[in-house]
Design a protein around this motif. Structure first.
Motif, PDB file in Angstrom:
ATOM      1  N   UNK A  46      32.222  46.923  74.249  1.00  0.00           N
ATOM      2  CA  UNK A  46      31.149  46.375  73.406  1.00  0.00           C
ATOM      3  C   UNK A  46      30.154  47.465  72.993  1.00  0.00           C
ATOM      4  N   UNK A  47      29.822  48.351  73.913  1.00  0.00           N
ATOM      5  CA  UNK A  47      28.867  49.428  73.603  1.00  0.00           C
ATOM      6  C   UNK A  47      29.439  50.390  72.563  1.00  0.00           C
ATOM      7  N   UNK A  63      21.396  48.773  73.898  1.00  0.00           N
ATOM      8  CA  UNK A  63      21.535  48.574  75.344  1.00  0.00           C
ATOM      9  C   UNK A  63      20.793  47.310  75.777  1.00  0.00           C
ATOM     10  N   UNK A  64      19.584  47.118  75.263  1.00  0.00           N
ATOM     11  CA  UNK A  64      18.813  45.921  75.628  1.00  0.00           C
ATOM     12  C   UNK A  64      19.492  44.650  75.128  1.00  0.00           C
ATOM     13  N   UNK A  93      26.400  45.555  86.743  1.00  0.00           N
ATOM     14  CA  UNK A  93      27.584  46.303  86.295  1.00  0.00           C
ATOM     15  C   UNK A  93      27.623  46.376  84.770  1.00  0.00           C
ATOM     16  N   UNK A  94      27.260  45.258  84.110  1.00  0.00           N
ATOM     17  CA  UNK A  94      27.199  45.239  82.642  1.00  0.00           C
ATOM     18  C   UNK A  94      26.214  46.283  82.132  1.00  0.00           C
ATOM     19  N   UNK A  95      25.008  46.257  82.712  1.00  0.00           N
ATOM     20  CA  UNK A  95      23.966  47.182  82.250  1.00  0.00           C
ATOM     21  C   UNK A  95      24.335  48.628  82.542  1.00  0.00           C
ATOM     22  N   UNK A  96      24.897  48.883  83.718  1.00  0.00           N
ATOM     23  CA  UNK A  96      25.296  50.256  84.060  1.00  0.00           C
ATOM     24  C   UNK A  96      26.363  50.753  83.095  1.00  0.00           C
ATOM     25  N   UNK A  97      27.337  49.905  82.794  1.00  0.00           N
ATOM     26  CA  UNK A  97      28.395  50.296  81.858  1.00  0.00           C
ATOM     27  C   UNK A  97      27.818  50.600  80.478  1.00  0.00           C
ATOM     28  N   UNK A  98      26.905  49.752  80.008  1.00  0.00           N
ATOM     29  CA  UNK A  98      26.296  49.971  78.693  1.00  0.00           C
ATOM     30  C   UNK A  98      25.458  51.252  78.683  1.00  0.00           C
ATOM     31  N   UNK A  99      24.664  51.477  79.719  1.00  0.00           N
ATOM     32  CA  UNK A  99      23.813  52.671  79.774  1.00  0.00           C
ATOM     33  C   UNK A  99      24.635  53.958  79.856  1.00  0.00           C
ATOM     34  N   UNK A 103      24.920  56.829  77.032  1.00  0.00           N
ATOM     35  CA  UNK A 103      24.592  58.231  77.314  1.00  0.00           C
ATOM     36  C   UNK A 103      25.726  59.155  76.887  1.00  0.00           C
ATOM     37  N   UNK A 104      26.954  58.757  77.137  1.00  0.00           N
ATOM     38  CA  UNK A 104      28.111  59.560  76.725  1.00  0.00           C
ATOM     39  C   UNK A 104      28.187  59.638  75.201  1.00  0.00           C
ATOM     40  N   UNK A 105      27.987  58.504  74.525  1.00  0.00           N
ATOM     41  CA  UNK A 105      28.025  58.493  73.051  1.00  0.00           C
ATOM     42  C   UNK A 105      26.940  59.403  72.485  1.00  0.00           C
TER      43      UNK A 105
END
Length: 122
Positions: A46-47, A63-64, A93-99, A103-105
């Motif tokens: 999704x991110x 992210x929010x 886990x959802x928020x960590x994955x999105x953050x 950051x990688x993107x």
């Protein structure tokens, strides 16, 4: 054209993730990944799609919005009639994955903008 395709894919993935999250008995996925792995994979996808489909939105806005979507899933899963279990760790886990994905993107975007031969300084 690419952005429009990514937006379409994002909304399809978002709907799919929501439906799978609230089905009383979702189908078993190949390899039987744990619940946390399923959450992480969904929010990574999704991110990435949100970034590609809405590149002019601020990263923190995306992210929010995804954190809100993850919270919505957990709230709906708390409805007794669905026979699902709501878990704050799933939301984390959802928020960590999105953050982390964001950051990688962002890091990859910055690397793409560097002129040839230039390196990033700390």
């Amino acid at each position: 054209m690419f952005e429009r395709l990514c937006r379409f894919a994002f909304w399809i993935a978002l709907i799919f993730a929501f439906v799978m999250a609230v089905l009383p008995k979702p189908p078993q996925l190949p390899g039987a990944p744990t619940d946390k792995i399923q959450h992480i994979l969904a929010f990574v996808v999704l991110t990435i799609l949100a970034n590609a489909g809405y590149p002019r939105l601020r990263p923190m806005t995306l992210v929010l919005a995804l954190a809100g979507f993850g919270a919505l899933i957990e709230i709906v899963q708390a409805i007794p009639a669905l026979h699902r279990s709501s878990d704050i760790l799933d939301w984390l886990a959802d928020m960590a994955a999105a953050l982390i994905t964001m950051a990688i993107v962002i890091g990859l975007r910055r690397l793409r903008r560097l002129p040839d031969g230039q390196t990033i300084r700390s």
